[in-house]
Design a protein around this motif. Structure first.
Motif, PDB file in Angstrom:
ATOM      1  N   TYR A 434       0.815  -1.208   0.000  1.00 57.35           N
ATOM      2  CA  TYR A 434       0.000   0.000   0.000  1.00 57.35           C
ATOM      3  C   TYR A 434       0.853   1.265   0.000  1.00 57.35           C
ATOM      4  O   TYR A 434       0.636   2.173  -0.797  1.00 57.35           O
ATOM      5  CB  TYR A 434      -0.936  -0.001   1.201  1.00 57.35           C
ATOM      6  CG  TYR A 434      -2.028  -1.038   1.103  1.00 57.35           C
ATOM      7  CD1 TYR A 434      -2.975  -0.986   0.092  1.00 57.35           C
ATOM      8  CD2 TYR A 434      -2.114  -2.081   2.019  1.00 57.35           C
ATOM      9  CE1 TYR A 434      -3.978  -1.934  -0.001  1.00 57.35           C
ATOM     10  CE2 TYR A 434      -3.114  -3.036   1.931  1.00 57.35           C
ATOM     11  CZ  TYR A 434      -4.040  -2.953   0.919  1.00 57.35           C
ATOM     12  OH  TYR A 434      -5.023  -3.904   0.816  1.00 57.35           O
ATOM     13  N   GLY A 435       1.800   1.339   0.910  1.00 57.14           N
ATOM     14  CA  GLY A 435       2.601   2.554   0.988  1.00 57.14           C
ATOM     15  C   GLY A 435       3.625   2.468   2.096  1.00 57.14           C
ATOM     16  O   GLY A 435       3.778   1.433   2.762  1.00 57.14           O
ATOM     17  N   ASP A 468       6.481   9.815   2.113  1.00 57.95           N
ATOM     18  CA  ASP A 468       5.310   8.982   2.417  1.00 57.95           C
ATOM     19  C   ASP A 468       4.665   8.508   1.116  1.00 57.95           C
ATOM     20  O   ASP A 468       3.562   8.942   0.751  1.00 57.95           O
ATOM     21  CB  ASP A 468       4.293   9.762   3.266  1.00 57.95           C
ATOM     22  CG  ASP A 468       4.900  10.283   4.554  1.00 57.95           C
ATOM     23  OD1 ASP A 468       5.449   9.463   5.306  1.00 57.95           O
ATOM     24  OD2 ASP A 468       4.823  11.504   4.798  1.00 57.95           O
ATOM     25  N   PRO A 469       5.339   7.625   0.393  1.00 58.59           N
ATOM     26  CA  PRO A 469       4.808   7.183  -0.905  1.00 58.59           C
ATOM     27  C   PRO A 469       3.587   6.278  -0.744  1.00 58.59           C
ATOM     28  O   PRO A 469       3.451   5.562   0.241  1.00 58.59           O
ATOM     29  CB  PRO A 469       5.983   6.406  -1.520  1.00 58.59           C
ATOM     30  CG  PRO A 469       6.733   5.891  -0.326  1.00 58.59           C
ATOM     31  CD  PRO A 469       6.609   6.967   0.732  1.00 58.59           C
ATOM     32  N   VAL A 470       2.698   6.303  -1.726  1.00 56.01           N
ATOM     33  CA  VAL A 470       1.537   5.424  -1.797  1.00 56.01           C
ATOM     34  C   VAL A 470       1.595   4.711  -3.142  1.00 56.01           C
ATOM     35  O   VAL A 470       1.533   5.355  -4.196  1.00 56.01           O
ATOM     36  CB  VAL A 470       0.216   6.212  -1.655  1.00 56.01           C
ATOM     37  CG1 VAL A 470      -0.975   5.276  -1.813  1.00 56.01           C
ATOM     38  CG2 VAL A 470       0.162   6.920  -0.306  1.00 56.01           C
ATOM     39  N   TRP A 471       1.717   3.377  -3.096  1.00 52.65           N
ATOM     40  CA  TRP A 471       1.825   2.596  -4.333  1.00 52.65           C
ATOM     41  C   TRP A 471       0.515   1.875  -4.682  1.00 52.65           C
ATOM     42  O   TRP A 471       0.095   1.869  -5.813  1.00 52.65           O
ATOM     43  CB  TRP A 471       2.958   1.570  -4.217  1.00 52.65           C
ATOM     44  CG  TRP A 471       4.309   2.169  -4.123  1.00 52.65           C
ATOM     45  CD1 TRP A 471       5.007   2.787  -5.121  1.00 52.65           C
ATOM     46  CD2 TRP A 471       5.146   2.231  -2.963  1.00 52.65           C
ATOM     47  NE1 TRP A 471       6.227   3.230  -4.664  1.00 52.65           N
ATOM     48  CE2 TRP A 471       6.345   2.888  -3.335  1.00 52.65           C
ATOM     49  CE3 TRP A 471       5.023   1.788  -1.642  1.00 52.65           C
ATOM     50  CZ2 TRP A 471       7.383   3.110  -2.450  1.00 52.65           C
ATOM     51  CZ3 TRP A 471       6.049   1.999  -0.761  1.00 52.65           C
ATOM     52  CH2 TRP A 471       7.210   2.659  -1.155  1.00 52.65           C
ATOM     53  N   ASN A 472      -0.072   1.187  -3.718  1.00 52.23           N
ATOM     54  CA  ASN A 472      -1.294   0.397  -3.957  1.00 52.23           C
ATOM     55  C   ASN A 472      -1.114  -0.568  -5.127  1.00 52.23           C
ATOM     56  O   ASN A 472      -1.922  -0.630  -6.058  1.00 52.23           O
ATOM     57  CB  ASN A 472      -2.502   1.301  -4.220  1.00 52.23           C
ATOM     58  CG  ASN A 472      -2.996   1.984  -2.961  1.00 52.23           C
ATOM     59  OD1 ASN A 472      -2.904   1.433  -1.874  1.00 52.23           O
ATOM     60  ND2 ASN A 472      -3.505   3.188  -3.103  1.00 52.23           N
TER      61      ASN A 472
END
Length: 546
Positions: A434-435, A468-472
């Motif tokens: 997710y992140g 604070d990366p968000v990949w999902n």
């Protein structure tokens, strides 16, 4: 005498009226009524005695009594301005909730029908006296507002009893409730959630008036408490936790990614009478397999040199997401050392024709195209023999992971139907990243994720300039046996986008034992990253057995 008495009567009436007006004017101006309430006197809290404090406690807002609740005056202003529109928009929801309940009473006591004659929530909106927000690892937002509503609704029911119609009016309602409101799942489509789930955490306090034939029947001794208890019991049975009311906002099928539901086992046995593509009258055939609507790489057999009747006996596994609509795509090619490979033939087979967990042997005619308009080409292109078996995943039973309290919930798990079944047989390991939080490089912070499992490497997309990366992103690993003794390596890396030294550096890593994933069927946790000061990564694991 008659004329004199009439004159005296008129004179007395005029004098009495004049004197009465003078006395009334005097009393109105100078007399001070005894029953007039004085202006309320305010006191500081430290000057109130015990009795006054007890009387005041119910009126103290939750954000004062409980530090976990936040003051939300801005939200009350928003509700106040939106209330006329909320009133109109809620009519359909009220009908959909109430009408099934009304249906249960039709036929009782000669009741023929119960219908809404009028629905209005009034002009007074509810007030939120505090809001508590929970942090979970799921793709959801959980809130608990403290709501009080002293409203003036006008809801009229028309109850048809035998040949008579009785109107029942709900007025002057007061509600004190503490619901839990969950917005889930969160999706990248406005308004960014598909459902609103509402559940009451305790029995609500309800007070209201009920008018029948113009009179308030709630004033009848004993009836008020009886009706209140009936309402509380009915509401509690429907919406008191763990019961809930779910309101759909978006169609989940249009925004959510479809999850795998099973595995298609394909055995490519052989082919016969293929086309001659080489100068010597032979071909170098191989087969490519894929599923419609799937972007995963195609599966390929080995190349059989100089033959028109190749024998492969090779096994493949493809991930199935929609068994009722997906097709198996079969393409046979002739390998060429130079240039593009020539297509020898193709065929499709719908998965809906397969019975779960049954092996089916097929002999399919190869076609130039599956387009029905290409019927003029009658050239024989040979046949291919396949063995197919669709193995759906075993159903999982989701167990409640514990009530939300004042602390953040850090882990969520589900248990499979049988833990013994999780330790045997093939399956699919799904890893959803997710992140991450608080990751930072010494020279640059453009994070992406590298996953290494049993020699296979998978990478996420890179997100530039963020801690604070968000990949999902989801990654899948097909396994012949459960990874009970395996660990999976997950590392957050940063890559320089331009030229220069130190183009890549590690922002933190973690090695995760998968035994808990196999046992529970699913885990959803945040892991602290090694070699990172405060970095965390949020990962969900799912283990599906067949």
């Amino acid at each position: 005498m008659g004329l004199l008495s009439s004159f005296l009567g008129i004179f007395g009436f005029l004098m009495g009226s004049l004197i009465g007006l003078l006395i009334g004017f005097y009393l109105f101006i100078y007399a001070e009524p005894e029953d007039v309430v004085e202006d309320p006197k305010s006191k500081p809290l430290d000057e109130l005695d015990t009795t006054e404090m007890q009387d005041l406690k119910p009126e103290i807002p939750w954000w004062v009594k409980n530090p976990d609740y936040e003051r939300v005056d801005w939200l009350n202003k928003f509700i106040h301005d939106m209330w006329p529109f909320i009133d109109k928009a809620s009519h359909g929801t009220i009908r959909s909730i109430a009408e099934p309940i009304f249906h249960d009473y039709i036929g009782m006591c000669k009741i023929e029908s119960i219908e809404f004659e009028k629905i209005s929530l009034g002009t007074l909106p509810p007030t939120i006296h505090g809001l508590k927000v929970y942090e979970t690892n799921e793709m959801e937002l959980v809130m608990e507002p403290a709501i009080r509503w002293a409203g003036n609704p006008n809801i009229v029911l028309a109850v048809k009893l035998a040949s008579f119609k009785i109107f029942i009016q709900l007025v002057d309602i007061q509600i004190d409730a503490a619901p839990r409101i969950t917005l889930k799942p969160l999706v990248p489509t406005f308004p960014c959630f598909t459902n609103i789930v509402v559940s009451l955490m305790e029995k609500p306090q309800i007070d209201f008036g009920l008018k029948v034939l113009g009179g308030d029947i709630m004033s009848i001794p004993g009836l008020y408490r009886y009706v209140q208890e009936i309402i509380k019991k009915q509401v509690s049975s429907l919406y008191l936790w763990p019961q809930f009311l779910e309101i759909g906002i978006l169609d989940a099928s249009t925004v959510a990614t479809k999850k795998p539901v099973g595995i298609l086992h394909v055995r490519v046995v052989r082919a016969m009478k293929l086309l001659k593509m080489d100068l010597l009258g032979l071909s170098d055939p191989y087969v490519k397999l894929s599923l419609s609507g799937d972007r995963l790489p195609t599966k390929k057999t080995t190349i059989k040199k100089k033959t028109l009747s190749p024998v492969w006996n090779e096994n493949f596994k493809l991930i199935v997401k929609e068994p009722h609509s997906q097709f198996l795509l079969i393409d046979v090619y002739d390998w060429d050392k130079v240039g593009a490979h020539d297509k020898l033939g193709m065929q499709v087979y719908p998965l809906k024709l397969l019975n779960p967990n049954e092996t089916k042997e097929l002999t399919l005619d190869l076609l130039k195209s599956t387009d029905i308009t290409h019927t003029h080409n009658k050239k024989q292109r040979g046949q291919i023999v396949l063995e197919l078996r669709y193995a759906p995943f075993k159903e999982d039973t989701v167990l409640f992971s514990g009530s939300l309290d004042g602390f953040n919930r850090k882990a969520s798990k589900t248990h499979s139907t049988s833990s013994n079944e999780s330790y045997s047989g093939a399956g699919l390991l799904m890893v959803t990243v997710y992140g991450a939080e608080d990751v930072e490089g010494a020279h640059h912070t453009n994070p992406y994720v590298l996953i290494i499992f049993r020699g296979e490497k998978r990478k996420s997309k890179m997100i530039r300039r963020t801690r604070d990366p968000v990949w999902n992103e989801e990654f899948q690993f097909m396994l012949d046996e459960p990874p009970v003794s395996d660990k999976i390596h997950i590392e957050v890396l940063s890559k320089r986008t331009g030229f220069g030294f130190r183009s890549k550096e590690s922002l933190g890593l973690v090695d995760i034992n998968l035994a808990d994933v196999v046992y529970n069927g699913r885990t959803n946790e945040k892991y602290h990253l090694i070699e990172s000061k405060n970095g965390q990564i949020h990962v969900e694991f799912r283990w599906k057995t067949i």
